[in-house]
Design an enzyme around this catalytic site. Structure first.
Site, PDB file in Angstrom:
ATOM      1  N   ASP A 122     -30.722 -27.599 -32.875  1.00  0.00           N
ATOM      2  CA  ASP A 122     -31.667 -27.033 -31.915  1.00  0.00           C
ATOM      3  C   ASP A 122     -32.557 -25.933 -32.467  1.00  0.00           C
ATOM      4  O   ASP A 122     -33.233 -25.273 -31.697  1.00  0.00           O
ATOM      5  CB  ASP A 122     -30.920 -26.523 -30.688  1.00  0.00           C
ATOM      6  CG  ASP A 122     -30.338 -25.143 -30.923  1.00  0.00           C
ATOM      7  OD1 ASP A 122     -29.661 -24.964 -31.952  1.00  0.00           O
ATOM      8  OD2 ASP A 122     -30.568 -24.253 -30.098  1.00  0.00           O
ATOM      9  N   GLU A 123     -32.580 -25.717 -33.765  1.00  0.00           N
ATOM     10  CA  GLU A 123     -33.472 -24.676 -34.272  1.00  0.00           C
ATOM     11  C   GLU A 123     -33.927 -24.998 -35.679  1.00  0.00           C
ATOM     12  O   GLU A 123     -33.254 -25.716 -36.424  1.00  0.00           O
ATOM     13  CB  GLU A 123     -32.799 -23.302 -34.235  1.00  0.00           C
ATOM     14  CG  GLU A 123     -31.565 -23.221 -35.079  1.00  0.00           C
ATOM     15  CD  GLU A 123     -30.958 -21.818 -35.067  1.00  0.00           C
ATOM     16  OE1 GLU A 123     -31.671 -20.869 -35.419  1.00  0.00           O
ATOM     17  OE2 GLU A 123     -29.787 -21.693 -34.702  1.00  0.00           O
TER      18      GLU A 123
END
Length: 416
Positions: A122-123
């Site tokens: 997610d990043e």
DNA sequence: TCTGGGGTCCTTTTGCCC
DNA sequence: TCTGGGGCAAAAGGACCC
């Protein structure tokens, strides 16, 4: 709808700084797993939602901000979270969904620049120095990414814009949720020094404790401490690293393709186990899972590591380095079994076991002494795994080998 | 309050060779 | 023969991240 409105709002004061010389973006999804789940459960938007396993030994993987208001946070034991926030809706994780959403957002990033360094599902860091002529200033690109992630994936994210990776990461954390912060090159030190040491990437509980013992509470305090003092308290590397970061010095570049270094699997038993047969059965499963993933990603590894966590949570690892790298479940299992039996445990209560293969190399670059020549190498590995399993365990062993086949692509004959 | 599962990196210890 | 130690790789532990 609210998200769109938020985007049309004027810039917040902290967004106004000069973004020249700020080619690094850190993009981080907000409450990622929970946000993905809410796409299919819109009636839960605005309510406390926790994603996590249902077992008594599971932990919180993700929580909406409404749940966080009750003190719930990720990695917290589920039992405790449910006590703190009984009205929360608990959703068991669907990793396939998160993988897919992750692929979607990473694709957006890569359409901006090839210099994308994912840190997790997610990043990611983005180096947009080369994209600015085409797409605009750093701030404009950050806004573009945030808009596209909402439009295409239906989840919000936060963006940090800075001249270095770690400042961008700090900035995105402070922008959460659903925001963007630019830290102008000239403001880095002023931005950093008031912050508590714990926000630094790499400073966890233990390091924070050590710093507190030295009376160091803020990043500015670290900056004003002699390097030798830091290194004595934290070790050579960590001391030098923190000292540099405290002055905003971080020359790590955004790198797109870091090869994997290890692949493994581990499992916590629902109840502590003291039966060696149960432990060995689990090791076999984990070895098969691990080897299947090695082959699926065309990796082999030389070092096999066993991990055992006891009832009191103390954890040990034992490892053995083979002469040749392997991707064969049988080899991984037998090595792990040898390591386990060498422990000589007398019905110790075991909470978790794990298997990991380290020292990875790409399969096609490793000379294969035992190769018969001619046949495809992947196929060799699959057959070897299934043949060896069948030879030792009889017909029942075809099942794990079959799982291996299913995970692979269309190649490789199905053995019935 | 009783602690998941996937990893990375660093430090220290250990065994071996010279 | 004993001891020291440099250099190295492997092993083990632990902190940390999401």
């Amino acid at each position: 709808v609210t998200r769109r409105q938020l985007q049309r709002n004027g810039p917040l004061p902290e967004q106004l700084g000069d973004d020249t010389g700020c080619p690094v973006l850190h993009v981080d999804m907000d409450a990622f797993y929970a946000s993905v789940e809410l796409r299919s459960r819109p009636e839960l938007v605005g309510t406390p939602v926790i994603v996590g396993g249902l077992g008594s030994r599971s932990v919180v993987l993700s929580a909406t901000y409404e749940a966080r208001a009750f003190g719930v946070h990720s990695a917290m034991p589920m039992m405790r979270a449910r006590r703190m926030c009984p009205q929360a809706t608990v959703i068991p994780p669907s990793h396939g969904l998160y993988d897919e959403a992750s692929r979607g957002v990473m694709e957006i990033f890569r359409s901006i620049t090839p210099l994308v360094e994912p840190l997790s599902l997610d990043e990611a860091f983005l180096d947009i120095a080369g994209a600015q002529r085409r797409l605009g200033t750093s701030r404009q690109i950050g806004a573009l990414i945030r808009a596209r992630v909402v439009d295409e994936q239906g989840i919000t994210c936060s963006v940090g814009v800075a001249s270095s990776k770690f400042v961008a990461k700090l900035a995105s954390a402070r922008a959460k949720p659903d925001g963007m912060i630019v830290v102008p090159r000239d403001d880095v030190v002023a931005f950093l020094h008031p912050l508590p040491v714990g926000v630094l990437w790499g400073v966890g509980d233990k390091t924070e404790e050590a710093l507190t013992r030295l009376g160091l509470r803020t990043i500015g305090d670290i900056a004003n401490t002699p390097l030798s003092t830091l290194q004595r308290a934290l070790g050579q590397a960590a001391g030098a690293h923190l000292s540099a970061l405290s002055w905003g010095r971080d020359d790590r570049s955004v790198v797109a393709h870091e090869p994997d270094k290890s692949i493994g699997a581990e499992e916590t038993f629902a109840r502590d186990v003291d039966d060696p047969a149960v432990v060995l059965r689990e090791l076999l499963r984990l070895a098969e899972r691990t080897a299947a993933r090695l082959r699926a990603t065309d990796h082999m590894g030389r070092t096999i590591a066993l991990k055992v966590r006891f009832a009191d949570f103390t954890t040990i690892t034992r490892s053995k380095t083979l002469r040749e790298p392997t991707d064969v479940a049988r080899v991984v299992y037998e090595t792990a079994r040898g390591l386990y039996e060498a422990l000589g445990l007398q019905r110790a209560r075991i909470r978790l076991v794990g298997v990991r293969v380290e020292g990875l190399v790409a399969s096609d670059t490793t000379p294969r002494q035992l190769s018969m020549g001619g046949g495809g190498e992947e196929w060799r590995a699959a057959e070897q795994a299934s043949d060896q399993a069948a030879a030792r365990f009889g017909a029942g062993a075809v099942r794990p080998a079959t799982l291996v086949e299913r995970d692979r692509k269309e190649d490789g004959p199905k053995r019935v």
